[in-house]
Scaffold this motif. Structure first.
Motif, PDB file in Angstrom:
ATOM      1  N   GLY A   1       0.786  -1.247   0.000  1.00 57.93           N
ATOM      2  CA  GLY A   1       0.000   0.000   0.000  1.00 57.93           C
ATOM      3  C   GLY A   1       0.806   1.278   0.000  1.00 57.93           C
ATOM      4  O   GLY A   1       1.282   1.710  -1.044  1.00 57.93           O
TER       5      GLY A   1
ATOM      6  N   SER B   1       3.885   2.791   0.985  1.00 57.14           N
ATOM      7  CA  SER B   1       5.196   3.125   0.410  1.00 57.14           C
ATOM      8  C   SER B   1       5.248   2.677  -1.044  1.00 57.14           C
ATOM      9  O   SER B   1       5.822   3.356  -1.895  1.00 57.14           O
ATOM     10  CB  SER B   1       6.319   2.470   1.205  1.00 57.14           C
ATOM     11  OG  SER B   1       6.100   1.078   1.228  1.00 57.14           O
ATOM     12  N   GLY B   2       4.626   1.537  -1.308  1.00 60.53           N
ATOM     13  CA  GLY B   2       4.559   1.067  -2.688  1.00 60.53           C
ATOM     14  C   GLY B   2       3.843   2.087  -3.558  1.00 60.53           C
ATOM     15  O   GLY B   2       4.263   2.344  -4.698  1.00 60.53           O
TER      16      GLY B   2
ATOM     17  N   LYS C   1       3.909   5.170  -3.331  1.00 60.86           N
ATOM     18  CA  LYS C   1       4.799   6.293  -3.670  1.00 60.86           C
ATOM     19  C   LYS C   1       5.614   5.956  -4.920  1.00 60.86           C
ATOM     20  O   LYS C   1       5.764   6.784  -5.817  1.00 60.86           O
ATOM     21  CB  LYS C   1       5.754   6.593  -2.499  1.00 60.86           C
ATOM     22  CG  LYS C   1       5.059   7.159  -1.271  1.00 60.86           C
ATOM     23  CD  LYS C   1       6.047   7.712  -0.241  1.00 60.86           C
ATOM     24  CE  LYS C   1       6.646   6.645   0.636  1.00 60.86           C
ATOM     25  NZ  LYS C   1       7.537   7.143   1.682  1.00 60.86           N
TER      26      LYS C   1
ATOM     27  N   ASP D   1      -4.698  -1.903   0.397  1.00 65.65           N
ATOM     28  CA  ASP D   1      -3.566  -1.679  -0.512  1.00 65.65           C
ATOM     29  C   ASP D   1      -4.036  -1.266  -1.904  1.00 65.65           C
ATOM     30  O   ASP D   1      -3.452  -0.377  -2.533  1.00 65.65           O
ATOM     31  CB  ASP D   1      -2.678  -2.938  -0.575  1.00 65.65           C
ATOM     32  CG  ASP D   1      -1.866  -3.113   0.708  1.00 65.65           C
ATOM     33  OD1 ASP D   1      -1.953  -2.230   1.589  1.00 65.65           O
ATOM     34  OD2 ASP D   1      -1.144  -4.119   0.834  1.00 65.65           O
TER      35      ASP D   1
ATOM     36  N   SER E   1       7.997  -2.448  -0.546  1.00 64.84           N
ATOM     37  CA  SER E   1       6.954  -2.869   0.387  1.00 64.84           C
ATOM     38  C   SER E   1       7.523  -3.945   1.298  1.00 64.84           C
ATOM     39  O   SER E   1       8.569  -4.528   1.006  1.00 64.84           O
ATOM     40  CB  SER E   1       5.759  -3.421  -0.399  1.00 64.84           C
ATOM     41  OG  SER E   1       5.230  -2.422  -1.243  1.00 64.84           O
ATOM     42  N   ASN E   2       6.811  -4.222   2.367  1.00 62.05           N
ATOM     43  CA  ASN E   2       7.260  -5.242   3.317  1.00 62.05           C
ATOM     44  C   ASN E   2       7.330  -6.602   2.611  1.00 62.05           C
ATOM     45  O   ASN E   2       6.316  -7.115   2.142  1.00 62.05           O
ATOM     46  CB  ASN E   2       6.248  -5.272   4.469  1.00 62.05           C
ATOM     47  CG  ASN E   2       6.663  -6.187   5.583  1.00 62.05           C
ATOM     48  OD1 ASN E   2       7.304  -7.212   5.350  1.00 62.05           O
ATOM     49  ND2 ASN E   2       6.303  -5.831   6.793  1.00 62.05           N
TER      50      ASN E   2
ATOM     51  N   SER F   1       3.515  -7.756   2.706  1.00 63.04           N
ATOM     52  CA  SER F   1       2.911  -7.093   1.542  1.00 63.04           C
ATOM     53  C   SER F   1       3.201  -7.856   0.250  1.00 63.04           C
ATOM     54  O   SER F   1       2.323  -8.045  -0.579  1.00 63.04           O
ATOM     55  CB  SER F   1       3.414  -5.646   1.401  1.00 63.04           C
ATOM     56  OG  SER F   1       2.796  -4.838   2.366  1.00 63.04           O
TER      57      SER F   1
ATOM     58  N   SER G   1      14.692  -1.757  -2.180  1.00 68.07           N
ATOM     59  CA  SER G   1      14.742  -2.228  -0.785  1.00 68.07           C
ATOM     60  C   SER G   1      13.952  -1.320   0.153  1.00 68.07           C
ATOM     61  O   SER G   1      14.146  -0.104   0.159  1.00 68.07           O
ATOM     62  CB  SER G   1      16.200  -2.280  -0.317  1.00 68.07           C
ATOM     63  OG  SER G   1      16.227  -2.573   1.058  1.00 68.07           O
ATOM     64  N   PRO G   2      13.089  -1.931   0.988  1.00 67.44           N
ATOM     65  CA  PRO G   2      12.404  -1.142   2.030  1.00 67.44           C
ATOM     66  C   PRO G   2      13.286  -0.976   3.266  1.00 67.44           C
ATOM     67  O   PRO G   2      12.926  -0.292   4.207  1.00 67.44           O
ATOM     68  CB  PRO G   2      11.174  -2.014   2.350  1.00 67.44           C
ATOM     69  CG  PRO G   2      11.617  -3.405   2.073  1.00 67.44           C
ATOM     70  CD  PRO G   2      12.653  -3.338   0.973  1.00 67.44           C
TER      71      PRO G   2
ATOM     72  N   VAL H   1      16.612   0.443   4.775  1.00 69.47           N
ATOM     73  CA  VAL H   1      17.588   1.505   4.495  1.00 69.47           C
ATOM     74  C   VAL H   1      18.500   1.657   5.714  1.00 69.47           C
ATOM     75  O   VAL H   1      18.002   1.823   6.836  1.00 69.47           O
ATOM     76  CB  VAL H   1      16.861   2.840   4.182  1.00 69.47           C
ATOM     77  CG1 VAL H   1      17.851   3.998   4.077  1.00 69.47           C
ATOM     78  CG2 VAL H   1      16.064   2.710   2.881  1.00 69.47           C
TER      79      VAL H   1
ATOM     80  N   SER I   1      10.042   2.477   8.074  1.00 67.31           N
ATOM     81  CA  SER I   1       8.902   2.552   8.988  1.00 67.31           C
ATOM     82  C   SER I   1       8.312   1.147   9.090  1.00 67.31           C
ATOM     83  O   SER I   1       8.561   0.309   8.239  1.00 67.31           O
ATOM     84  CB  SER I   1       7.852   3.510   8.441  1.00 67.31           C
ATOM     85  OG  SER I   1       7.439   3.056   7.162  1.00 67.31           O
TER      86      SER I   1
ATOM     87  N   THR J   1      16.904   6.400  -2.072  1.00 69.10           N
ATOM     88  CA  THR J   1      15.637   5.665  -2.184  1.00 69.10           C
ATOM     89  C   THR J   1      14.539   6.202  -1.266  1.00 69.10           C
ATOM     90  O   THR J   1      13.448   5.647  -1.234  1.00 69.10           O
ATOM     91  CB  THR J   1      15.822   4.154  -1.893  1.00 69.10           C
ATOM     92  OG1 THR J   1      16.138   4.006  -0.509  1.00 69.10           O
ATOM     93  CG2 THR J   1      16.894   3.520  -2.753  1.00 69.10           C
ATOM     94  N   ILE J   2      14.829   7.236  -0.496  1.00 64.54           N
ATOM     95  CA  ILE J   2      13.769   7.788   0.365  1.00 64.54           C
ATOM     96  C   ILE J   2      12.915   8.737  -0.482  1.00 64.54           C
ATOM     97  O   ILE J   2      13.432   9.682  -1.074  1.00 64.54           O
ATOM     98  CB  ILE J   2      14.372   8.535   1.585  1.00 64.54           C
ATOM     99  CG1 ILE J   2      15.179   7.567   2.442  1.00 64.54           C
ATOM    100  CG2 ILE J   2      13.257   9.184   2.414  1.00 64.54           C
ATOM    101  CD1 ILE J   2      14.379   6.456   3.102  1.00 64.54           C
ATOM    102  N   MET J   3      11.621   8.427  -0.526  1.00 64.66           N
ATOM    103  CA  MET J   3      10.722   9.196  -1.404  1.00 64.66           C
ATOM    104  C   MET J   3       9.904  10.197  -0.600  1.00 64.66           C
ATOM    105  O   MET J   3       8.944   9.834   0.053  1.00 64.66           O
ATOM    106  CB  MET J   3       9.789   8.228  -2.150  1.00 64.66           C
ATOM    107  CG  MET J   3      10.510   7.309  -3.106  1.00 64.66           C
ATOM    108  SD  MET J   3       9.414   6.051  -3.791  1.00 64.66           S
ATOM    109  CE  MET J   3       9.314   4.878  -2.445  1.00 64.66           C
TER     110      MET J   3
HETATM  111  P1  GDP Z   1       3.132  -0.674   1.904  1.00 63.30           P
HETATM  112  O1  GDP Z   1       3.933  -0.997   0.683  1.00 63.30           O
HETATM  113  O2  GDP Z   1       3.046   0.722   2.203  1.00 63.30           O
HETATM  114  O3  GDP Z   1       1.911  -1.495   2.171  1.00 63.30           O
HETATM  115  O4  GDP Z   1       3.839  -0.851   3.103  1.00 63.30           O
HETATM  116  P2  GDP Z   1       4.564  -1.966   3.697  1.00 63.30           P
HETATM  117  O5  GDP Z   1       4.147  -1.927   5.096  1.00 63.30           O
HETATM  118  O6  GDP Z   1       4.463  -3.183   2.902  1.00 63.30           O
HETATM  119  O7  GDP Z   1       5.995  -1.447   3.473  1.00 63.30           O
HETATM  120  C1  GDP Z   1       6.447  -0.399   4.089  1.00 63.30           C
HETATM  121  C2  GDP Z   1       7.917  -0.526   3.932  1.00 63.30           C
HETATM  122  O8  GDP Z   1       8.333   0.494   3.092  1.00 63.30           O
HETATM  123  C3  GDP Z   1       8.591  -0.376   5.223  1.00 63.30           C
HETATM  124  O9  GDP Z   1       9.359  -1.508   5.402  1.00 63.30           O
HETATM  125  C4  GDP Z   1       9.460   0.844   5.075  1.00 63.30           C
HETATM  126  O10 GDP Z   1      10.734   0.566   5.546  1.00 63.30           O
HETATM  127  C5  GDP Z   1       9.509   1.058   3.591  1.00 63.30           C
HETATM  128  N1  GDP Z   1       9.479   2.453   3.170  1.00 63.30           N
HETATM  129  C6  GDP Z   1       8.604   3.408   3.520  1.00 63.30           C
HETATM  130  N2  GDP Z   1       8.892   4.555   2.888  1.00 63.30           N
HETATM  131  C7  GDP Z   1       9.992   4.303   2.101  1.00 63.30           C
HETATM  132  C8  GDP Z   1      10.774   5.101   1.206  1.00 63.30           C
HETATM  133  O11 GDP Z   1      10.528   6.286   0.976  1.00 63.30           O
HETATM  134  N3  GDP Z   1      11.823   4.472   0.592  1.00 63.30           N
HETATM  135  C9  GDP Z   1      12.139   3.163   0.815  1.00 63.30           C
HETATM  136  N4  GDP Z   1      13.190   2.637   0.194  1.00 63.30           N
HETATM  137  N5  GDP Z   1      11.413   2.404   1.667  1.00 63.30           N
HETATM  138  C10 GDP Z   1      10.353   2.959   2.289  1.00 63.30           C
END
Ligand code: GDP
Length: 337
Positions: A8, A10-11, A13, A65, A211-212, A216, A241-242, A244, A250, A305-307
């Motif tokens: 959801g 972060s994806g 974004k 999502d 995403s996680n 996810s 990569s989520p 960092v 988060s 990679t931070i958006m």
């Molecule tokens: P979803 O994709 O938002 O459903 O969220 P998830 O909970 O699956 O994933 C969130 C993941 O995205 C977390 O593990 C965060 O570390 C990662 N995340 C959130 N914002 C960013 C970003 O701006 N850049 C990157 N690389 N990872 C991010």
């Protein structure tokens, strides 16, 4: 066609970044890699979304999502919250609270319209794919948004407090309880939604959003046929990569990855996707570990990679696509040698 796998917030974004890149195929003019992927100046985007988090709430079918992706693509997503509709009010939620109804899962008033419409369509016999497509059309979205499956798959977490659904764990318990196992109930019997396997087979590039990987992307990969299609496809596959700097930006991704036996690091992300991944896109903060991974033969791209801004999203999407194209070309060169 570019295919994205996502959860959801972060994806969503990264999906916005890919939308920026693909929307203007004039973007192709400034970007040779996109020109290569475009057909007649049109670069198509297909988004495959996790539905393991779906929840029945106040009698309505909520697909958190899918909704984040739809709102992101329609320009409606709340920037402050990262979910729901921008500027929404919560008057219905307040009234439900006064009426003694459960209120730990927040639904905004405008957001409710989406869940009402989806529920009406599902009750009339439409599939989730059809309901999602109709919502996308009404919201003026050009990209194709596909649920991973039309069959019900529920992410369940065995925790110290008993078995919880994903939303009970994530929203109600604020992911503060210890998780012992994650299961995707119904996955074994589920079939990929129509168009999912075909999209993987015909993709020119496949991108996994940050995403996680456990809750996810895990449910999507648990649907029989999807992982096999990813192993088979000729399309280059990149994952952002989520993790960092060795930790999740988060949420509970890091600790859930450790529970799975993967390190909470870019190596852990590589492990999660090792059987089909071509390139891992990681943050500059992980440069040192990236070097390690390269030694093991994986393509690793270090970038920001931070958006936060629209520009961040676009640049990251563009970089992931550029790397896919580079891989594509190296494969062509390898087969022609
Ligand atoms: P979803 O994709 O938002 O459903 O969220 P998830 O909970 O699956 O994933 C969130 C993941 O995205 C977390 O593990 C965060 O570390 C990662 N995340 C959130 N914002 C960013 C970003 O701006 N850049 C990157 N690389 N990872 C991010």
């Amino acid at each position: 066609m570019i295919v994205v796998f996502t959860g959801g917030t972060s994806g969503a974004k990264l999906v916005q970044g890919l939308q920026q890149v693909t929307a203007s195929s004039s973007a192709s003019a400034g970007s040779p890699s996109c020109a290569d992927f475009a057909h007649d100046g049109v670069l198509e985007l297909t988004v495959i979304v996790n539905t393991g988090d779906d929840i029945e709430w106040w009698g309505l079918h909520v697909s958190p999502d899918i909704d984040s992706v739809l709102y992101a693509l329609a320009g409606l997503l709340s920037k402050d919250r990262g979910w729901g509709v921008d500027g929404d009010s919560f008057r219905c939620l307040e009234r439900m609270k006064q009426l003694g109804q459960p209120f730990w899962f927040s639904l905004g008033d405008l957001d409710l319209a989406t869940h009402l419409m989806r529920t009406v369509m599902l009750r009339a016999g439409k599939t989730l794919t059809e309901a999602t497509s109709e919502l996308a059309v009404k919201l003026g979205i050009r990209a194709r948004v596909l649920p991973m499956s039309d069959d019900r798959v529920s992410t369940m977490l065995d925790t110290a407090e008993g078995t919880l659904t994903f939303q009970e764990y994530f929203v109600r318990e604020r992911h503060q309880v210890e998780v012992r196992a994650v299961r995707f109930e119904g996955a074994e019997q589920a079939r990929p939604a129509p168009g999912v396997v075909e999209a993987i087979e015909h993709a020119e590039a496949i991108i996994f959003a940050p995403s996680n990987p456990v809750t996810s992307i895990g449910p999507i990969l648990a649907v029989p046929g999807i992982r096999d299609a990813l192993r088979r496809t000729k399309a280059p596959i990149a994952a952002v990569s989520p993790i960092v700097g060795g930790a999740a930006v988060s949420g509970p991704a890091g600790k859930l990855m450790q529970m799975m036996g993967w390190p909470s690091s870019i190596s852990g992300v590589a492990r999660a996707y090792e059987d089909f991944l071509d390139v891992l896109v990681v943050d500059e903060a992980d440069q040192h570990e990236a070097q390690e991974l390269r030694r093991h033969g994986l393509w690793v791209c270090c970038t920001r990679t931070i958006m936060r801004s629209a520009e961040d999203k676009r640049n990251l999407a563009q970089t992931a696509l550029d790397f896919c194209k580079a891989i594509d070309k190296s494969r062509v060169a390898a087969t022609s040698n």
